[in-house]
Structures are given as structure tokens and as C-alpha cells.
Design an enzyme around this catalytic site. Structure first.
Site, mmCIF file in Angstrom:
data_model
loop_
_atom_site.group_PDB
_atom_site.id
_atom_site.type_symbol
_atom_site.label_atom_id
_atom_site.label_comp_id
_atom_site.label_asym_id
_atom_site.label_seq_id
_atom_site.Cartn_x
_atom_site.Cartn_y
_atom_site.Cartn_z
ATOM 1 N N TYR A 277 11.434 16.010 -7.750
ATOM 2 C CA TYR A 277 10.688 14.860 -7.214
ATOM 3 C C TYR A 277 9.431 15.250 -6.432
ATOM 4 O O TYR A 277 9.459 16.119 -5.562
ATOM 5 C CB TYR A 277 11.586 14.039 -6.290
ATOM 6 C CG TYR A 277 11.136 12.583 -6.162
ATOM 7 C CD1 TYR A 277 11.609 11.627 -7.051
ATOM 8 C CD2 TYR A 277 10.232 12.188 -5.192
ATOM 9 C CE1 TYR A 277 11.193 10.297 -6.963
ATOM 10 C CE2 TYR A 277 9.811 10.863 -5.098
ATOM 11 C CZ TYR A 277 10.304 9.925 -5.986
ATOM 12 O OH TYR A 277 9.895 8.610 -5.896
ATOM 13 N N GLY A 278 8.348 14.553 -6.690
ATOM 14 C CA GLY A 278 7.141 14.560 -5.854
ATOM 15 C C GLY A 278 6.745 15.919 -5.324
ATOM 16 O O GLY A 278 6.693 16.906 -6.061
ATOM 17 N N GLY A 279 6.463 15.935 -4.041
ATOM 18 C CA GLY A 279 5.971 17.135 -3.385
ATOM 19 C C GLY A 279 6.901 18.338 -3.482
ATOM 20 O O GLY A 279 6.468 19.477 -3.261
ATOM 21 N N HIS B 66 -4.235 16.900 5.452
ATOM 22 C CA HIS B 66 -3.530 15.763 4.848
ATOM 23 C C HIS B 66 -4.353 14.502 5.130
ATOM 24 O O HIS B 66 -3.995 13.692 5.979
ATOM 25 C CB HIS B 66 -2.137 15.664 5.491
ATOM 26 C CG HIS B 66 -1.175 14.731 4.809
ATOM 27 N ND1 HIS B 66 -0.080 14.213 5.451
ATOM 28 C CD2 HIS B 66 -1.133 14.235 3.554
ATOM 29 C CE1 HIS B 66 0.601 13.438 4.611
ATOM 30 N NE2 HIS B 66 -0.020 13.440 3.459
ATOM 31 N N ASN C 199 -9.213 -3.798 7.891
ATOM 32 C CA ASN C 199 -9.483 -2.546 8.605
ATOM 33 C C ASN C 199 -10.953 -2.143 8.471
ATOM 34 O O ASN C 199 -11.458 -1.323 9.248
ATOM 35 C CB ASN C 199 -8.572 -1.426 8.101
ATOM 36 C CG ASN C 199 -7.104 -1.694 8.444
ATOM 37 O OD1 ASN C 199 -6.807 -2.403 9.414
ATOM 38 N ND2 ASN C 199 -6.187 -1.144 7.660
ATOM 39 N N GLY D 149 -0.373 4.654 5.355
ATOM 40 C CA GLY D 149 -1.564 3.884 5.008
ATOM 41 C C GLY D 149 -2.768 4.636 4.473
ATOM 42 O O GLY D 149 -3.854 4.057 4.412
ATOM 43 N N ALA E 145 3.337 7.772 4.131
ATOM 44 C CA ALA E 145 3.692 6.348 4.116
ATOM 45 C C ALA E 145 3.151 5.578 5.321
ATOM 46 O O ALA E 145 3.772 4.643 5.808
ATOM 47 C CB ALA E 145 5.205 6.165 3.981
ATOM 48 N N ASN F 164 -3.829 3.080 1.040
ATOM 49 C CA ASN F 164 -4.383 1.755 1.295
ATOM 50 C C ASN F 164 -5.793 1.826 1.859
ATOM 51 O O ASN F 164 -6.686 1.112 1.400
ATOM 52 C CB ASN F 164 -3.472 0.979 2.254
ATOM 53 C CG ASN F 164 -2.373 0.267 1.505
ATOM 54 O OD1 ASN F 164 -2.551 -0.849 1.053
ATOM 55 N ND2 ASN F 164 -1.242 0.946 1.321
ATOM 56 N N GLY G 98 -7.517 -4.778 4.041
ATOM 57 C CA GLY G 98 -8.966 -4.952 3.903
ATOM 58 C C GLY G 98 -9.669 -5.193 5.229
ATOM 59 O O GLY G 98 -10.811 -4.767 5.434
HETATM 60 P P1 GTP Z 1 1.853 9.081 1.374
HETATM 61 O O1 GTP Z 1 1.504 8.914 -0.071
HETATM 62 O O2 GTP Z 1 3.316 9.234 1.605
HETATM 63 O O3 GTP Z 1 1.086 10.171 2.037
HETATM 64 O O4 GTP Z 1 1.541 7.657 2.093
HETATM 65 P P2 GTP Z 1 0.175 6.940 2.514
HETATM 66 O O5 GTP Z 1 -0.265 7.444 3.846
HETATM 67 O O6 GTP Z 1 -0.816 7.009 1.405
HETATM 68 O O7 GTP Z 1 0.646 5.415 2.740
HETATM 69 P P3 GTP Z 1 0.334 4.080 1.910
HETATM 70 O O8 GTP Z 1 -1.122 3.738 1.896
HETATM 71 O O9 GTP Z 1 0.994 4.178 0.599
HETATM 72 O O10 GTP Z 1 1.056 2.976 2.804
HETATM 73 C C1 GTP Z 1 2.423 3.007 3.062
HETATM 74 C C2 GTP Z 1 2.899 1.684 3.620
HETATM 75 O O11 GTP Z 1 2.110 1.256 4.726
HETATM 76 C C3 GTP Z 1 2.856 0.569 2.594
HETATM 77 O O12 GTP Z 1 4.062 -0.143 2.654
HETATM 78 C C4 GTP Z 1 1.715 -0.289 3.051
HETATM 79 O O13 GTP Z 1 1.912 -1.632 2.695
HETATM 80 C C5 GTP Z 1 1.711 -0.091 4.558
HETATM 81 N N1 GTP Z 1 0.348 -0.274 5.113
HETATM 82 C C6 GTP Z 1 -0.774 0.379 4.726
HETATM 83 N N2 GTP Z 1 -1.857 -0.047 5.414
HETATM 84 C C7 GTP Z 1 -1.405 -0.987 6.272
HETATM 85 C C8 GTP Z 1 -2.041 -1.813 7.265
HETATM 86 O O14 GTP Z 1 -3.247 -1.750 7.504
HETATM 87 N N3 GTP Z 1 -1.230 -2.667 7.972
HETATM 88 C C9 GTP Z 1 0.122 -2.746 7.737
HETATM 89 N N4 GTP Z 1 0.835 -3.599 8.478
HETATM 90 N N5 GTP Z 1 0.742 -1.998 6.800
HETATM 91 C C10 GTP Z 1 0.003 -1.140 6.082
HETATM 92 C C1 SPV Z 2 3.799 12.523 1.260
HETATM 93 O O1 SPV Z 2 5.011 12.503 1.542
HETATM 94 O O2 SPV Z 2 2.910 12.704 2.128
HETATM 95 C C2 SPV Z 2 3.370 12.285 -0.134
HETATM 96 C C3 SPV Z 2 4.403 12.239 -1.173
HETATM 97 O O3 SPV Z 2 2.180 12.190 -0.416
HETATM 98 S S1 SPV Z 2 4.849 13.816 -1.736
HETATM 99 O O4 SPV Z 2 3.941 14.207 -2.799
HETATM 100 O O5 SPV Z 2 6.233 13.719 -2.254
HETATM 101 O O6 SPV Z 2 4.771 14.764 -0.673
HETATM 102 MN MN MN Z 3 0.841 12.241 1.507
#
Ligand code: GTP
Ligand code: SPV
Ligand code: MN
Length: 599
Positions: A210-212, A239, A511, A264, A262, A267, A509
Site C-alpha cells: 500500500y501507498g508510501g 513534505h 482559503n 489539506g 490528510a 486541496n 476555495g
Molecule cells: P496526504 O495525501 O495524506 O499527504 O494528505 P493531504 O495533506 O494532501 O490532505 P487532503 O488535501 O487530501 O485533505 C485531507 C482531508 O482534509 C480531506 O478530508 C479534506 O476534505 C479535508 N480538508 C482539506 N482542506 C480543508 C479545509 O480547508 N477545511 C476543512 N474543514 N477541511 C479540509
Molecule cells: C501521506 O501519508 O502523507 C501520503 C500517503 O501522502 S502515502 O503515500 O501512503 O504516504
Molecule cells: Mn503526503
């Protein structure tokens, strides 16, 4: 084929060790991708999605033990324990090699050994690095096709004597003669190892698909190994997402932002600006490699070629550009496959009448388990894999081998209390303090992280390939070298809630309003209010027009409770104490100054 002796010898050595049925050299072609997918569909590992709704796209279900990175099974095997530091699991490399060689012995029986030549960064770019992943997972091969640049051109750049980073991977599930394969082969948790031999720039991963844990170009190479190389070579592997914001006058600002997994990044990287005339383009959503370039500025490239994004929560409202990126040629892992053979996940913003959940069981929305708890259709860490080139807002310069000049660093995390929407560091060293003390509440991206609040310096806690104190020193030293060309540093929190548990800030958005404030600060167009923790927006400077946010809520969102902050400094002090005696004096100085400002 390659004439690189070192590579040929290594592949032969691994073939003898792992004893696969056959060896296959990947060329990165579409024909190769299609063939592997067809084979996985035939074996039952992959599900082909509806060709009209989701062309050339596939879904997979992993094993329930193999749904995210496993930090407790991730190791830095440096010769000296002190080189790994307090944020890593350390094992003696000789001991670990012995254990893992036993596991690798015959581990690919009944399977094909794939050799994947890949480049992190545009092929041939001065910042790019070449890796070779050996794997027995065709799922890994197809994902690497999307996430990295795979192909014969990589072998051409490697040449006869070029250097590469060896990345050995096995799912750890040999097949006896005639044994039927499982849908998602992997080893039990206690046999999984994600190992980094940092003194020899080598990665060994065993037992997870899986993934990373398995796509070794990502966290293993581009962060853990690369951060260690970057420290010695004077650059940075972080990161961070990378984006370009353009103002109404056409001035471009480049922003790199570090939020924990996870929290943001994807996003923000693809944000649809809600501010008239301000436009955002995506350069990368997870990793930035940065070097000092022309005029002494810091230049960043995205070493990846695709997105491996969190599926749940991705909707037309939250991230339409991610949704558009996965409309074809995508891989989905652990989402719902609907009755009409498309994909679905929680908070996708569409109705789902039912299908198979991430465990491939019959599922309908609203289903409950024996305890009355809602059964999720998609795993919270279910992911999509999609080519970055398919993102409608990908920046035309995203593959510029020289990178883009970074003006702004953003740090942050998921905090329901204490931390205001935005504040700016007084200077770069204070910015390093903000990055070093970044903290977040837990998410689903790591399987085994349960504490309440975890410090996650620079969102790199699971990814720093060496001692965290040396890493923070490296940040200070980069600041020294960059001088007045150093990016300005900010700290954000999109996740603050009121006492009823409602988000105080609409996020996504919206943000863009915060980014605009940052860009105007960098341009010197606006002043800021000095608070003990940093610089904050003057009244009226943060555009709130059209937002449904009461003045009480805004005050709460921006509130700096000095008592609460003061209390949190005890945790910071305790956290710094865990770094040991070589902690940077500059970091302690920043903490002391903050403490006295809060008095
Ligand atoms: P990795 O791929 O694990 O590194 O995660 P990431 O940092 O890219 O996170 P991602 O953008 O996938 O967002 C993860 C979660 O945060 C999702 O469930 C989004 O809906 C939530 N999220 C992202 N931006 C915002 C925001 O501005 N406000 C809120 N309330 N939730 C957000
Ligand atoms: C993280 O966990 O920060 C990710 C997903 O981007 S993974 O590639 O599994 O590490
Ligand atoms: Mn990541």
C-alpha cells in the site's frame, strides 16, 4: 536494455535471493500498463470500471491489515543510532539485513520480478534523481507509471556508470506450486518492514503493497533518503505542496506549504480561488525538492508525476480539480465500486444506491454494524492515483527542470482550538520555530498513530531520514544562506471549531482569501498587527466580503488566548527535551522569546 554493470549485478543478486518465476524489465509504455491491468483484471485483483463513465480506470481492494503507512514498522537503519534521532525507529543495519534477508529468501516464488527504472523529477533535470524499484507487485508497477517517470529514457540518462537509488520491494507472499493468489497479497503486520539504509542510500520494503510503504519513490526515496542527501548537499526535500498564485496585475507568487498527512495539501494545491482576479495553479501536491538557484532564491520542483490523493471528502464543492483529474486513466484503492461500476466515497457529494464497499462486500449507504455504528463504504485512507497532467489547473511550468522561485512557506496542522486562522512569523528564524512546533490531531493516513495531539515538525515527523535536531539546524542554515531572499513564513489553521463543533472557517476555495493576504504582505502593500505569537491581519485586510461569518465567529477564529498558549508551551518544552542535547540553541532561543512575549 542497460549496460550499467552495477544495476545488472544488483538485479541478478536479487533474482537469486527472491527466486521469482521470471524477471521483467519495465519500459513505462502504455502497452505495458494496459497489459498488466488486463492481467490483474483476469486474476480478480483489479476491477475495470465502466468504460463510458470512467475510461481506462480500475479499482482495487487491499487487505484490511494493509490500508496505510505503518510507522511502527518503518525504520531508519543508520550505522549510528544517534543519526536516526528520537523521531525515528532505529535498528542496527546488520541485524535488520539479517532478518530481512531471511524474509526475502524465496519471497517471490510463483511471481514475476519487475524492474522499474524511474526518475524523481523531470528526466535529466539537474535536481532529479534516478531510482530503480524491484517489486513483485504489478499494482505497484502501474501506480509507479503514474506517480513517477518510468521508462527506457531513464536508463539512457543512467548510462553505463550512472548512480541510482536501489529500492527493493516485495509483498512478502510467495506462492507454492499451484497455489491460488489472494486478491491483495501481503504479509502480517509483524512481518512488514519499511527500511532505509541511510548510509548507503538503499531502501528495502517487505510485506506491504500500500501507498508510501510500496511506491518507494514517494516517502521512502523523495523524503527519507532525499532529506538525508539534501542535508549533506545543501538543498531541501520537504513534505510540501507547491502552487502558483497570480494577482490581478499578473504578478506571480509561488507558495510551498507543509501540512501533515490528510491535512489539506492536495486541496490547497488545486484550490479554486474565490477572490476575483486572483488565480491559482497547481505544481505539486505532496513533495517539494528545493535548491538555491539564480539570484540566490530558493527554487522548487515537484519530483512526482502524479497524485496519490485521499478520496473521502473529495467533491465538486471541496476539490473539483481533483475530481476532474480522476475522470479517466485513474486507479482507485479501497473506495466503493457502485452497482453501475463507477466509484464512490463518503462526502463525494453524489447519491449512491449501493455497491461493494472497500472490503468488496455488498454495501448500501446507511448500513450499520451490530453495535449500531455506521459502516463506511470507503476506507478513510482510500486513495486515487492520477496523472498530474490531467489536472485542469496544472501550471504550464510544473515540469520546468529548474523549478519555480518560492516566495512563501506555509506551515500548519489540524487544530480544533488554540491556533488562529493565520499568523506570520516575525522573521525566518521565527518561521523555523513555527515549522518545528507544528502539531496536529490524528488522521487516518497512518495506521497506528493514536495519541491526541502530535507534534509534527514541518509535517516531516514520519519522513525525516536523520536526527530531527540536525534537520532543524539545516533549516536555520538554509535561512542563513538565503538571507533576505528567504521565503516569508506563515502558519495557518483551517480546522478551528466553535464550542458546538462547527467549523469556524469555510476552508477549501475560501482559503484563497488567506493566500491573498500573504501575497500582499510579501509585496509590502499592507501592514499587520503585532501579537505575542506573530503578525496578524489588520482589520479589513483579510477579505471577508460575501462570507457568511459573524463578527463573533471571526473574533473566535482569530483569537489568541495567551493563557492557553502559555500552557501549550510546557508541551513544547517537553517535546524539545526529547530531542536530546544537540538541540539547536536557536530553537530554544525562539521558545524563550515567545514565552517572554506572552508574559
Ligand atoms: P496526504 O495525501 O495524506 O499527504 O494528505 P493531504 O495533506 O494532501 O490532505 P487532503 O488535501 O487530501 O485533505 C485531507 C482531508 O482534509 C480531506 O478530508 C479534506 O476534505 C479535508 N480538508 C482539506 N482542506 C480543508 C479545509 O480547508 N477545511 C476543512 N474543514 N477541511 C479540509
Ligand atoms: C501521506 O501519508 O502523507 C501520503 C500517503 O501522502 S502515502 O503515500 O501512503 O504516504
Ligand atoms: Mn503526503
Amino acid at each position: 536494455m542497460t549496460k550499467n554493470r552495477k544495476l545488472l549485478d544488483w538485479v541478478e543478486e536479487i533474482r537469486e535471493l527472491c527466486k521469482p518465476d521470471s524477471v521483467y524489465w519495465c519500459d513505462g509504455s502504455k502497452e505495458e500498463y494496459d497489459r498488466l491491468m488486463n492481467e490483474m483484471v483476469a486474476s480478480g485483483m483489479a476491477i475495470r470500471l465502466d468504460e463510458k463513465k470512467r475510461p481506462n480506470s480500475f479499482a482495487f481492494n487491499s487487505d484490511p491489515s494493509d490500508v496505510a503507512r505503518v510507522e511502527s514498522r518503518t525504520y531508519i537503519a543508520s550505522k549510528k543510532q544517534e543519526d536516526a534521532g528520537p523521531t525515528n525507529n532505529w535498528i542496527d543495519p546488520t541485524e535488520l539485513k539479517k532478518t530481512m534477508l531471511d524474509l526475502y529468501d524465496g519471497c517471490m516464488k510463483g511471481r514475476t520480478l519487475y524492474v522499474i527504472p524511474f526518475s524523481m523529477g523531470p528526466v535529466g533535470s539537474p535536481i532529479a534523481k534516478i531510482g530503480i524499484e524491484i517489486t513483485d507487485s504489478p499494482y505497484v508497477v502501474t501506480n509507479m507509471h503514474i506517480m513517477t517517470r518510468v521508462g527506457n529514457n531513464v536508463l539512457e540518462v543512467l548510462g553505463e556508470n550512472g548512480e541510482f537509488i536501489p529500492c527493493l520491494h516485495s509483498v512478502g507472499a510467495p506462492l507454492a506450486a499451484g497455489q491460488k493468489d489472494s486478491r491483495w497479497p501481503c504479509a502480517p503486520i509483524e512481518e512488514k518492514y519499511i527500511a532505509h539504509f541511510t548510509d548507503e542510500n538503499t531502501i528495502w520494503s517487505y510485506g506491504s503493497g500500500y501507498g508510501g510503504n510500496a511506491l518507494l519513490g514517494k516517502k521512502c526515496l523523495a523524503l527519507r533518503i532525499a532529506s538525508n542527501m539534501a542535508r549533506h548537499e545543501g538543498w531541501m526535500a520537504e513534505h510540501m505542496l507547491i502552487l502558483r498564485m497570480t494577482n490581478p496585475e499578473g504578478k506571480k507568487f509561488h507558495i510551498a506549504a507543509a501540512f501533515p498527512s490528510a491535512c489539506g495539501k492536495t486541496n490547497l494545491a488545486m484550490l479554486q480561488s474565490t477572490v476575483e482576479g486572483w488565480n491559482v495553479e497547481c505544481i505539486g501536491d505532496d513533495i517539494a525538492w528545493m535548491k538555491i538557484g539564480s539570484e540566490g532564491k530558493l527554487y522548487a520542483i515537484n519530483p512526482e508525476a502524479g497524485f496519490f490523493g485521499v478520496a473521502p471528502g473529495t467533491s465538486k464543492e471541496s476539490n473539483p480539480m481533483a475530481l476532474a483529474s480522476v475522470s479517466s486513466n485513474a486507479i482507485f484503492t479501497n473506495v466503493v465500486v457502485t452497482d453501475d461500476n463507477d466509484v464512490w466515497w463518503e462526502d463525494m457529494g453524489t447519491e449512491c444506491s449501493g455497491g461493494k464497499d472497500w472490503l468488496n462486500k455488498d454495501w448500501k449507504p446507511g448500513m450499520k454494524d451490530a453495535n449500531g455504528k455506521k459502516i463506511l463504504g470507503a476506507h478513510p485512507n482510500s486513495r486515487f492515483t492520477a496523472p498530474a497532467s490531467q489536472c485542469p489547473v496544472i501550471c504550464p511550468d510544473w515540469e520546468d527542470p529548474n523549478g519555480v522561485p518560492i516566495d512563501i512557506f506555509i506551515f500548519g496542522g489540524r487544530r480544533t482550538t488554540t491556533i488562529p486562522l493565520v499568523h506570520e512569523a516575525f522573521n525566518f528564524n521565527h518561521g523555523v520555530y513555527l515549522g518545528a512546533t507544528a502539531a496536529s490531531e490524528p488522521t487516518a493516513a497512518a495506521l497506528d498513530v493514536v495519541q491526541k495531539l502530535r507534534f509534527d515538525p514541518f509535517a516531516m515527523k514520519p519522513f525525516i531520514g536523520y536526527h530531527v535536531s540536525d534537520y532543524i539546524d539545516h533549516w536555520f542554515e538554509m535561512g542563513d544562506k538565503l538571507g533576505d531572499q528567504a521565503p516569508r513564513c506563515f502558519y495557518v489553521n483551517w480546522f478551528r471549531k466553535d464550542e458546538q463543533g462547527k467549523w469556524l472557517w469555510p476552508g477549501f476555495g475560501e482559503n484563497s482569501r488567506v493566500l491573498k493576504w500573504m501575497c500582499e504582505r510579501v509585496e509590502g502593500k499592507i501592514d499587520a498587527v503585532e501579537t505575542p505569537i506573530g503578525l496578524m491581519p489588520c482589520k479589513g485586510d483579510l477579505l471577508l466580503d460575501g462570507l457568511d461569518i459573524s463578527s463573533e465567529d471571526y473574533a473566535e477564529l482569530m483569537k489568541v488566548d495567551t493563557n492557553l498558549f502559555n500552557k501549550s508551551l510546557d508541551d513544547v518544552g517537553e517535546y524539545f527535551a526529547s530531542f536530546g542535547s544537540n538541540i539547536s540553541p536557536r530553537l530554544i532561543k525562539e521558545l524563550d522569546s515567545l514565552r517572554s512575549r506572552l508574559q
